[in-house]
Write an enzyme that holds these catalytic residues in place. Structure first.
Site, PDB file in Angstrom:
ATOM      1  N   HIS A  32       0.705  -1.824   0.302  1.00  0.00           N
ATOM      2  CA  HIS A  32      -0.091  -0.281  -0.078  1.00  0.00           C
ATOM      3  C   HIS A  32       0.697   1.532  -0.116  1.00  0.00           C
ATOM      4  O   HIS A  32       0.310   2.395   0.732  1.00  0.00           O
ATOM      5  CB  HIS A  32      -1.319   0.185   1.497  1.00  0.00           C
ATOM      6  CG  HIS A  32      -2.161   0.929   1.206  1.00  0.00           C
ATOM      7  ND1 HIS A  32      -1.736   1.824   0.971  1.00  0.00           N
ATOM      8  CD2 HIS A  32      -3.448   0.122   0.593  1.00  0.00           C
ATOM      9  CE1 HIS A  32      -3.387   2.066   0.944  1.00  0.00           C
ATOM     10  NE2 HIS A  32      -4.465   1.389   0.589  1.00  0.00           N
ATOM     11  N   GLU A  66      -2.085  -0.397  -6.201  1.00  0.00           N
ATOM     12  CA  GLU A  66      -2.626  -1.827  -5.505  1.00  0.00           C
ATOM     13  C   GLU A  66      -2.063  -2.409  -6.479  1.00  0.00           C
ATOM     14  O   GLU A  66      -3.475  -3.174  -7.006  1.00  0.00           O
ATOM     15  CB  GLU A  66      -3.075  -1.254  -4.736  1.00  0.00           C
ATOM     16  CG  GLU A  66      -2.462  -0.224  -2.997  1.00  0.00           C
ATOM     17  CD  GLU A  66      -3.691  -0.306  -2.805  1.00  0.00           C
ATOM     18  OE1 GLU A  66      -4.923  -1.376  -2.026  1.00  0.00           O
ATOM     19  OE2 GLU A  66      -4.552   0.857  -2.307  1.00  0.00           O
ATOM     20  N   ASP A 124     -10.034   6.087  -7.678  1.00  0.00           N
ATOM     21  CA  ASP A 124     -10.242   5.180  -6.507  1.00  0.00           C
ATOM     22  C   ASP A 124     -10.862   4.211  -6.862  1.00  0.00           C
ATOM     23  O   ASP A 124     -12.097   4.031  -6.861  1.00  0.00           O
ATOM     24  CB  ASP A 124     -11.414   5.800  -4.721  1.00  0.00           C
ATOM     25  CG  ASP A 124     -10.634   5.125  -3.926  1.00  0.00           C
ATOM     26  OD1 ASP A 124     -10.046   4.200  -4.230  1.00  0.00           O
ATOM     27  OD2 ASP A 124     -11.502   5.121  -3.325  1.00  0.00           O
TER      28      ASP A 124
END
Length: 334
Positions: free
Chosen positions: A189, A299, A248
C-alpha cells in the site's frame, strides 16, 4: 558492484490488542548504482525508495511517516507503505463461504471487512531474513497468522521478499501456505510520488486496462462484469495528467505485459509496474488527512470482494498449494 544491506533499530512498538511490545528494525537494501530501498519489519512496510532524477539528484519516491508511533496510529496511518493481508481490498458484509461453511470476518469498515481487519498484517512485526547475492540484495519477511485470526480459517504462513537489483529494479515477491482452505490476497500500500515532495498533480499515469469494477456508494463491486471504460475519463491506456483526476478505482488489467506507467516530467523519473496479478487498485489519496494527494497508490492484486464472487479470478488457497504474487517496479530517469 556488490549490493549491501544495512540494519538499524527503529524502536519498540507500544503494544496493542494484547500484543507484547516488540523491537522494530529497518533494513536498507542498496544496489550501489542509485537505487536504495528501506523496509521496516513493522507491517513489512516500504518506508523509503531512493531514486535519482535526470540530474542524478536522489529523492525518496514513497510517502513516509516521521516515526514508529505514527505508523502505529491508525488515525495518522492509512496503511502507508504496508504489506496488506490476509486479504487486501474489501469483503462485503465481512462474510466468507467455503465448502458450505460461513466465516464472519472482523468488521473494521462499517458492516464490511477491508485490508485484513483491525489487526491485519500491517499491524504486526514480521521476522526478517536478509540475503546478499552478488549485485542483488533480498530481504525476506515472514509472518504466521493463526487459525481464526480476524475470522479467517487456517493457519497461514506468509512471506514477502523485497529484492533490489541493478538497472533500477525493485521486486516484491509474495508467497503463502495454509493448513486449511482459506482466501488470500496480499499487496503493498505504498503511496508513490516521483517528485519526492508536494502533490502528484504534475504526474502522468497510464494503466493497461480498458475495464474497471463498478462500485456502489460503499465501494463494493456491483453485480455484473467490469465496465468498459474506453473513451471515458477512466481510460488511461495512454498517459494522462493526474491534475484534476480523483481516482479510487480497481482496474482489470488487459494483459500481463505491463500494469501501470507513472511519470513525473519535472524530475524525469519514471516507474513502470509489471505484475502477474489480475488487477491494480489506483488511489490518488484524496482522503489522506493532512497529506491529501501527496502520493498515488498502485495496488496490484486480486479484485475487491473476490471471495464472494464466482465470476472473478479465484482467491482460494488450499493445503498443499502455494499462493504466489510477483510485482516488479522498474525505475528510470530521462
Amino acid at each position: 558492484m556488490a549490493a549491501t544491506i544495512r540494519r538499524e533499530s527503529v524502536g519498540t512498538t507500544a503494544g496493542h490488542a494484547g500484543q507484547e511490545p516488540t523491537p522494530v528494525d529497518a533494513y536498507t537494501l542498496d544496489t550501489g548504482d542509485g537505487l536504495a530501498v528501506t523496509v521496516w519489519t513493522y507491517g513489512a512496510g516500504l518506508v523509503e525508495v531512493l531514486v535519482p532524477d535526470r540530474r542524478g539528484h536522489t529523492a525518496n519516491v514513497v510517502v513516509r511517516l516521521p516515526d514508529l508511533a505514527s505508523y502505529e496510529d491508525r488515525a495518522r496511518n492509512p496503511y502507508v507503505g504496508s504489506t496488506v493481508g490476509r486479504y487486501c481490498r474489501c469483503v462485503s458484509h465481512a462474510r466468507l463461504r467455503l465448502d458450505g461453511d460461513e466465516y464472519l470476518l472482523d468488521r473494521n469498515d462499517g458492516r464490511h471487512h477491508v485490508h485484513g481487519g483491525t489487526l491485519g498484517f500491517d499491524r504486526y512485526v514480521w521476522r526478517a531474513h536478509p540475503e546478499l547475492h552478488g549485485d542483488r540484495a533480498v530481504l525476506r519477511l515472514r509472518l504466521d497468522s493463526p487459525d481464526g485470526d480476524q475470522g479467517y480459517p487456517g493457519t497461514l504462513s506468509a512471506e514477502v521478499a523485497y529484492e533490489v537489483a541493478p538497472g533500477g529494479r525493485l521486486t516484491l515477491d509474495y508467497r503463502a501456505t495454509t493448513t486449511a482452505s482459506t482466501v488470500v490476497g496480499l499487496t503493498n500500500h505504498a503511496y508513490w510520488n516521483l517528485a519526492g515532495t508536494g502533490r502528484v498533480d504534475g504526474h502522468t499515469l497510464a494503466v493497461n486496462s480498458t475495464r474497471t469494477t463498478v462500485f456502489d456508494d460503499e465501494l463494493l463491486p456491483l453485480p455484473g462484469p467490469p465496465a468498459d471504460i474506453t473513451g471515458t475519463r477512466l481510460d488511461l491506456t495512454r498517459p494522462r495528467s493526474l491534475d484534476g483526476q480523483a481516482l479510487d478505482n480497481c482496474f482489470v488489467l488487459d494483459d500481463p505485459a505491463w500494469a501501470a506507467h507513472l511519470h513525473d516530467p519535472a524530475s524525469g523519473r519514471t516507474m513502470r509496474v509489471v505484475t502477474d496479478q489480475p488487477a491494480v487498485g489506483v488511489y490518488t489519496a484524496d482522503h489522506f488527512t493532512g497529506r491529501r494527494r501527496s502520493g498515488i497508490c498502485l495496488e496490484t492484486g486480486a479484485l475487491p470482494d473476490a471471495p464472494n464472487r464466482d465470476d472473478y479470478p479465484p482467491v482460494r488457497l488450499d493445503p498443499g498449494q502455494v499462493y504466489r504474487h510477483r510485482t516488479v517496479h522498474h525505475f528510470s530517469a530521462g
